[in-house]
Each structure stands twice: as structure tokens, then as C-alpha cells.
Design an enzyme around this catalytic site. Structure first.
Site, PDB file in Angstrom:
ATOM      1  N   CYS A 169       3.494   0.125   0.656  1.00 47.82           N
ATOM      2  CA  CYS A 169       4.298   0.017  -0.689  1.00 47.82           C
ATOM      3  C   CYS A 169       3.281   0.284  -1.700  1.00 47.82           C
ATOM      4  CB  CYS A 169       5.034  -1.336  -0.724  1.00 47.82           C
ATOM      5  SG  CYS A 169       6.130  -1.526   0.299  1.00 47.82           S
ATOM      6  N   ALA A 170       2.493   1.181  -1.604  1.00 49.64           N
ATOM      7  CA  ALA A 170       1.616   1.484  -2.568  1.00 49.64           C
ATOM      8  C   ALA A 170       1.037   2.935  -2.581  1.00 49.64           C
ATOM      9  CB  ALA A 170       0.458   0.475  -2.569  1.00 49.64           C
TER      10      ALA A 170
END
Ligand SMILES: Cc1ncc(COP(=O)(O)O)c(C=O)c1O
Length: 343
Positions: free
Chosen positions: A252-253
Site C-alpha cells: 500500500c505504498a
């Protein structure tokens, strides 16, 4: 270095300026200072992670808070990754190093999924109208008039996740009883040992800060890749053949991981087009080993020995990759969950 959840919501409501990173992926504080000076008076909020869920870097949030306040901004610290591992002090409002807001997630603190907390200065929440309106947010309503409730009720629309909140409080109490200093010391020991052993493994590339001597200054989150092997495959073998749960991918980055991997813009575009066409097989990413307080030095040994074997091609399954998810599964692998769980 932000998790998407501390980037995308801001993009929806404001112009976001991203601060740069150094070569290892740590915050470039000189760039932070430059950006703050450049946009002085126009920066409403400095939003930054307390500890990275990708590299484990811990940011000097007190110092950054003082700089943000001097520039007329508030600071929000994403403590989702930090709170289960370190003591978090918000400080009093008259301390220039105070944190105006922190956010944390219950599921990262050994509590169940589905709740978390946004803790912040009361004066902000007393102003304006709630983002989410609904049951529980009001004092009184007529057909053409609303008197909003006091904080925090006015920002907690709908029936609350009561069990989640109780469990989060129990988890926070348990962490406090065990002692955040003891948790941090145990994690530093595991991290130093893991970095030391992993660093000597042929064919491994460690990302972030690989120096065991600095283990106590960062979180026990260790991103790596095995040369010539897909992160999807390494994670699948570790899970299937060793029972070691790692995460792989971009955590999620996406912007941060592409930066760490030094993916050039053309390659990033190729990957984006492939993903939009439903093919994630070549998605860049990392494998991430991360420690909870229950982990042991012996488990680090198991991980290192597993990676040694995988790298040497000593694994048993015949793995096939799913085009849509990119995940590998071993042909014929059929776990019998009824051996472990019953309803
Ligand atoms: C640093 C960081 N911020 C935010 C989040 C998001 O939390 P949630 O899963 O509760 O949305 C996570 C992890 O999931 C995280 O690691």
C-alpha cells in the site's frame, strides 16, 4: 514514504507536496526544510508516518512538529506502524514539539480488524461541520436546523464498532502492561540479529537501512528481494513450505516501493498498462519480514535457513502464477484447515 492511507485522502482535499527521500529511502530532512520554507504560510498540514511500514524508518516527529508549527502548520503523524512498537507521546499543546493529530489502527496493535483511532486537538473538532453525518452526530435536529453534538460524537456517525473499541482499549492496556520499552528492546535484538544474518546471505538485497548497529533506531520491518526471483514466488514458498507469513508487493505504498526499487518511469508505465489489462505478474515489489513481540531469535534462524534453501533452488512445490493477482500457488497444495480450526 507514506502508506496510501496517509496520502490519497489528502490529495482529495488539498494540493499535496511530497517531500523527498535520501538514497536509502529515509526522509530527506533538508528537503523537508526547503519545502516548508518555499510554501511557508500556505502549508496547512504536515502529514507524515511515525514509522514506515515498508522500511521501518522512524521519523523524528517531535523535531518536524516544531518546524511545522513555526511555519504555521499542524502536524498529523500516522502511527499505524509505530504504535504497537514504540511509546507515542503527543505532548501538551504549549510544547512546540507536540503532535496535533495521530492516527492508529487496532489491527496493527493485536486487536481485531475494523477499528482504529484518530486522536487530535479538541479545538479543531469543535469547529465546522462533521465530514460524515448521521445518527449520533447531533444534539437536536428539526427539518431545517441541526445542532451538532460536541466532539467526539459529532465525528462518529452511525452505530459504533463497540466491540472493536473495547478490544482496542484492551490491546493498548496489554501493550502498556508488557511495557513499550521492553517491546522495543526485544524488537531491536531480533532486528539486529536478522539484519546481521540476512546481510551475509548470498543473493539477497536488503532495502532501507541494512546496518545491524542501527537496529534500535528503526522498526523491525525488513524489506528484501532474492536476486533473480519474483517477490511473489519467494513469499509463496515461505508461506507454503515453511509456514512463514511475510507480505510481498508494494505494501500500500506504491510510490515508495517504486522509488526503493529505482523503477524508471518507462518501466513503471509498462507495469501500469499491464496491470490495467489485468496482468500483475511482472509487478515490481519486495518481500517484507516484520516482527511482532511474539517472535523469537529461533524464528529468525528458520527464516534465514529457508531463504538460503530457496535461493539454492531447494524447494519442493511446483508453483504456478495467477495472471490477475500475480500470486503463486503450489500445484496440488491443499491445506486441510479443519486440522487447525473448527466451528
Ligand atoms: C503506516 C501505515 N499507515 C496506515 C495503515 C492503514 O491502516 P488500515 O489498514 O487500518 O487502513 C497501515 C497498515 O495497514 C500502515 O502500515
Amino acid at each position: 514514504m507514506e502508506h496510501h492511507s496517509n496520502d490519497l485522502p489528502w490529495r482529495a482535499v488539498a494540493q499535496v507536496v511530497h517531500v523527498g527521500l535520501d538514497k536509502r529511502g529515509a526522509l530527506d530532512e533538508a528537503d523537508f526544510d526547503r519545502q516548508l520554507a518555499r510554501y511557508r504560510g500556505r502549508v496547512k498540514m504536515v502529514a507524515i508516518s511515525g514509522g514506515s511500514n515498508v522500511t521501518g524508518f522512524i521519523n523524528p516527529v517531535g523535531r518536524l512538529a516544531a518546524k511545522a508549527h513555526a511555519a504555521g502548520a499542524h502536524i498529523l503523524v500516522d502511527c499505524a506502524q509505530l504504535a504497537p512498537h514504540r511509546r507515542v507521546e503527543m505532548g501538551p499543546l504549549d510544547d512546540p514539539e507536540h503532535l496535533d493529530y495521530i492516527a492508529l489502527s487496532a489491527h496493527k496493535m493485536y486487536a481485531p480488524f475494523g477499528t482504529g483511532a484518530l486522536i487530535g486537538r479538541r479545538d479543531t473538532f469543535e469547529r465546522g461541520e462533521p465530514d460524515y453525518r448521521g445518527g449520533g452526530t447531533i444534539e437536536i435536529v428539526t427539518t431545517d436546523w441541526v445542532e451538532w453534538a460536541d466532539p467526539p460524537d459529532r465525528d462518529e456517525a452511525g452505530s459504533p464498532n463497540v466491540v472493536g473499541a473495547v478490544a482496542l482499549a484492551a490491546a493498548a492496556r496489554a501493550l502498556t502492561a508488557i511495557g513499550m520499552d521492553a517491546i522495543a528492546a526485544h524488537e531491536a535484538e531480533l532486528t539486529a540479529y536478522a539484519l546481521e544474518r540476512l546481510g551475509r546471505l548470498p543473493g539477497i538485497r536488503l532495502y532501507g537501512d541494512p546496518d545491524p548497529a542501527r537496529a534500535a533506531t528503526r522498526l523491525g520491518v525488513i524489506p528484501f528481494n532474492l536476486e533473480g526471483m519474483s517477490h511473489f514466488l519467494v513469499a509463496a514458498i515461505l508461506g507454503t513450505e515453511y509456514g512463514i507469513g511475510v507480505r510481498n508487493g508494494c505494501f500500500c505504498a506504491h510510490p515508495y516501493v517504486l522509488y526503493l526499487l529505482d523503477v524508471d518511469p518507462e518501466e513503471a508505465e509498462r507495469v501500469r498498462m499491464a496491470m490495467l489489462a489485468g496482468d500483475r505478474r511482472a509487478m515490481p515489489g519486495l518481500v517484507r519480514a516484520s516482527f511482532g513481540m511474539y517472535n523469537t531469535v529461533e524464528e529468525v534462524d528458520v527464516l534465514v535457513e529457508a531463504l538460503e534453501a530457496i535461493r539454492a533452488g531447494r524447494y519442493h512445490g511446483d508453483y504456478v502464477q495467477d495472471q490477475a493477482s500475480g500470486d503463486y500457488t503450489a500445484v496440488g497444495w491443499q491445506p486441510d484447515f479443519s486440522r487447525y480450526f473448527t466451528l
